[in-house]
Scaffold this motif. Sequence first.
Motif, PDB file in Angstrom:
ATOM      1  N   THR A 180       1.032  -1.354   0.125  1.00  0.00           N
ATOM      2  CA  THR A 180       0.046   0.027   0.130  1.00  0.00           C
ATOM      3  C   THR A 180       0.999   1.032   0.008  1.00  0.00           C
ATOM      4  O   THR A 180       1.765   1.433   0.683  1.00  0.00           O
ATOM      5  N   LEU A 181       0.622   2.166  -0.936  1.00  0.00           N
ATOM      6  CA  LEU A 181       1.209   3.387  -0.984  1.00  0.00           C
ATOM      7  C   LEU A 181       0.230   4.537  -1.262  1.00  0.00           C
ATOM      8  O   LEU A 181      -0.499   4.466  -2.225  1.00  0.00           O
ATOM      9  N   GLY A 182       0.085   5.333  -0.288  1.00  0.00           N
ATOM     10  CA  GLY A 182      -1.176   6.283  -0.520  1.00  0.00           C
ATOM     11  C   GLY A 182      -2.361   5.694  -0.094  1.00  0.00           C
ATOM     12  O   GLY A 182      -2.554   4.806   0.783  1.00  0.00           O
ATOM     13  N   ASP A 183      -3.338   5.747  -1.325  1.00  0.00           N
ATOM     14  CA  ASP A 183      -4.478   5.356  -1.088  1.00  0.00           C
ATOM     15  C   ASP A 183      -4.607   3.895  -2.154  1.00  0.00           C
ATOM     16  O   ASP A 183      -5.845   3.599  -2.466  1.00  0.00           O
ATOM     17  N   VAL A 184      -3.511   3.598  -2.524  1.00  0.00           N
ATOM     18  CA  VAL A 184      -3.819   2.566  -3.519  1.00  0.00           C
ATOM     19  C   VAL A 184      -2.892   1.136  -3.035  1.00  0.00           C
ATOM     20  O   VAL A 184      -1.827   1.291  -2.361  1.00  0.00           O
ATOM     21  N   THR A 185      -3.686   0.155  -2.995  1.00  0.00           N
ATOM     22  CA  THR A 185      -3.103  -1.047  -2.736  1.00  0.00           C
ATOM     23  C   THR A 185      -2.824  -2.123  -3.797  1.00  0.00           C
ATOM     24  O   THR A 185      -3.909  -2.421  -4.633  1.00  0.00           O
ATOM     25  N   GLN A 186      -1.796  -2.823  -3.776  1.00  0.00           N
ATOM     26  CA  GLN A 186      -1.333  -3.870  -4.869  1.00  0.00           C
ATOM     27  C   GLN A 186      -0.970  -5.195  -4.508  1.00  0.00           C
ATOM     28  O   GLN A 186      -0.101  -5.007  -3.734  1.00  0.00           O
ATOM     29  N   PRO A 187      -1.253  -6.147  -5.173  1.00  0.00           N
ATOM     30  CA  PRO A 187      -0.488  -7.315  -4.756  1.00  0.00           C
ATOM     31  C   PRO A 187       0.712  -7.360  -5.297  1.00  0.00           C
ATOM     32  O   PRO A 187       1.300  -6.882  -6.016  1.00  0.00           O
ATOM     33  N   ALA A 217      15.242 -10.934   0.482  1.00  0.00           N
ATOM     34  CA  ALA A 217      13.992 -10.854  -0.335  1.00  0.00           C
ATOM     35  C   ALA A 217      13.936 -10.036  -1.554  1.00  0.00           C
ATOM     36  O   ALA A 217      14.738  -9.139  -1.649  1.00  0.00           O
ATOM     37  N   ARG A 218      13.381 -10.526  -2.566  1.00  0.00           N
ATOM     38  CA  ARG A 218      13.065  -9.595  -3.891  1.00  0.00           C
ATOM     39  C   ARG A 218      11.886  -9.699  -4.442  1.00  0.00           C
ATOM     40  O   ARG A 218      11.339 -10.589  -4.344  1.00  0.00           O
ATOM     41  N   GLY A 219      11.576  -8.348  -5.104  1.00  0.00           N
ATOM     42  CA  GLY A 219      10.331  -8.127  -5.316  1.00  0.00           C
ATOM     43  C   GLY A 219      10.459  -6.942  -6.412  1.00  0.00           C
ATOM     44  O   GLY A 219      11.313  -6.289  -6.819  1.00  0.00           O
ATOM     45  N   GLN A 220       9.336  -6.697  -7.013  1.00  0.00           N
ATOM     46  CA  GLN A 220       9.170  -5.486  -7.910  1.00  0.00           C
ATOM     47  C   GLN A 220       7.710  -4.818  -8.296  1.00  0.00           C
ATOM     48  O   GLN A 220       6.538  -5.620  -7.437  1.00  0.00           O
ATOM     49  N   LEU A 221       7.840  -3.582  -8.159  1.00  0.00           N
ATOM     50  CA  LEU A 221       6.428  -2.736  -8.103  1.00  0.00           C
ATOM     51  C   LEU A 221       6.491  -2.007  -9.554  1.00  0.00           C
ATOM     52  O   LEU A 221       7.540  -1.704  -9.936  1.00  0.00           O
ATOM     53  N   HIS A 222       5.268  -1.446  -9.990  1.00  0.00           N
ATOM     54  CA  HIS A 222       5.201  -0.720 -11.201  1.00  0.00           C
ATOM     55  C   HIS A 222       4.739   0.783 -10.523  1.00  0.00           C
ATOM     56  O   HIS A 222       3.786   0.719 -10.013  1.00  0.00           O
ATOM     57  N   LEU A 223       5.099   1.776 -10.883  1.00  0.00           N
ATOM     58  CA  LEU A 223       5.119   2.979 -10.325  1.00  0.00           C
ATOM     59  C   LEU A 223       3.608   3.348 -10.857  1.00  0.00           C
ATOM     60  O   LEU A 223       2.755   4.085  -9.998  1.00  0.00           O
ATOM     61  N   ARG A 224       3.380   3.165 -11.894  1.00  0.00           N
ATOM     62  CA  ARG A 224       1.954   3.723 -12.641  1.00  0.00           C
ATOM     63  C   ARG A 224       0.728   2.722 -11.990  1.00  0.00           C
ATOM     64  O   ARG A 224      -0.181   3.404 -11.748  1.00  0.00           O
ATOM     65  N   ASP A 225       0.901   1.578 -11.462  1.00  0.00           N
ATOM     66  CA  ASP A 225       0.098   1.050 -10.764  1.00  0.00           C
ATOM     67  C   ASP A 225      -0.539   1.943  -9.549  1.00  0.00           C
ATOM     68  O   ASP A 225      -1.539   1.536  -8.849  1.00  0.00           O
ATOM     69  N   PHE A 226       0.515   2.585  -9.034  1.00  0.00           N
ATOM     70  CA  PHE A 226       0.127   3.502  -7.968  1.00  0.00           C
ATOM     71  C   PHE A 226      -0.101   4.816  -8.093  1.00  0.00           C
ATOM     72  O   PHE A 226      -0.196   5.909  -7.425  1.00  0.00           O
ATOM     73  N   GLY A 227      -0.322   5.280  -9.714  1.00  0.00           N
ATOM     74  CA  GLY A 227      -0.746   6.384  -9.854  1.00  0.00           C
ATOM     75  C   GLY A 227       0.672   7.511  -9.759  1.00  0.00           C
ATOM     76  O   GLY A 227       0.401   8.649  -9.739  1.00  0.00           O
ATOM     77  N   ILE A 228       1.715   6.850 -10.133  1.00  0.00           N
ATOM     78  CA  ILE A 228       2.886   7.790 -10.067  1.00  0.00           C
ATOM     79  C   ILE A 228       3.661   8.079 -11.354  1.00  0.00           C
ATOM     80  O   ILE A 228       3.741   6.997 -12.213  1.00  0.00           O
TER      81      ILE A 228
END
Length: 223
Positions: free
Chosen positions: A158-165, A190-201
């Motif tokens: 969760t970043l701001g008001d957006v939650t992603q798996p 641990a390793r993982g990745q996220l996409h900024l656009r998924d959080f509206g960034i």
Amino acid sequence: LPAGPEEGGEVAHRASLPPFRPVQPGPRATRITPAFLRRRDRRTVAAMTNTTTTTALQLAPGRWDLDPNHSSVGFTIRHLGVSKVRGHFRTFTVDAVVGPTLEATSVSAEIDVASIDTGIADRDAHVLSADILDVAQRPTLSFRSTSVSLEAIEGELTLGDVTQPITLEVDFGGTAEFPADGSVHAGFEARGQLHLRDFGIGTFGMGDMVKLELDVQLVAPPT
């Protein structure tokens, strides 16, 4: 019939040899995989045990505390698509509650977004501005596990008001006694990745994908 020079000689001889198949008795999960066949040279929880009990992993049930002096949360992101920028977060917490089984174990974490450090103060200030992360609206990055297995932790970010798996691939480094006070420490990568656009960034010249790299050391509950 023996192969003569006109039949290929050495090639025919090699073809007559049976394929190499090392015999390893016992359940598949207990067999040893040669290093050259491993996807990575890493120590995983799965290589240590074929059960899902945390006692088999030498993890005592209870709440394990973070050792912040031997832990880090790092990341990499591409700039203009041609090179990588590396950074880390200076302030974060981890709450790990170990149950009798992995299914009963949970992990949560919280990162102070304002503690980002890429080594250049002006760049950090821009990343935290409304152009990119907008730290005033997104002060924390939070993680909550939904399932824990031998090789990965599934959860929600969760970043701001957006939650992603998100899926974190995990390596268990084992446990050891800290000589200074006799406490038991456990290490994890641990390793993982996220996409900024998924959080509206917006990316603002950066890549969309952020790769996370975590080194976490936890301290066992007192006995």
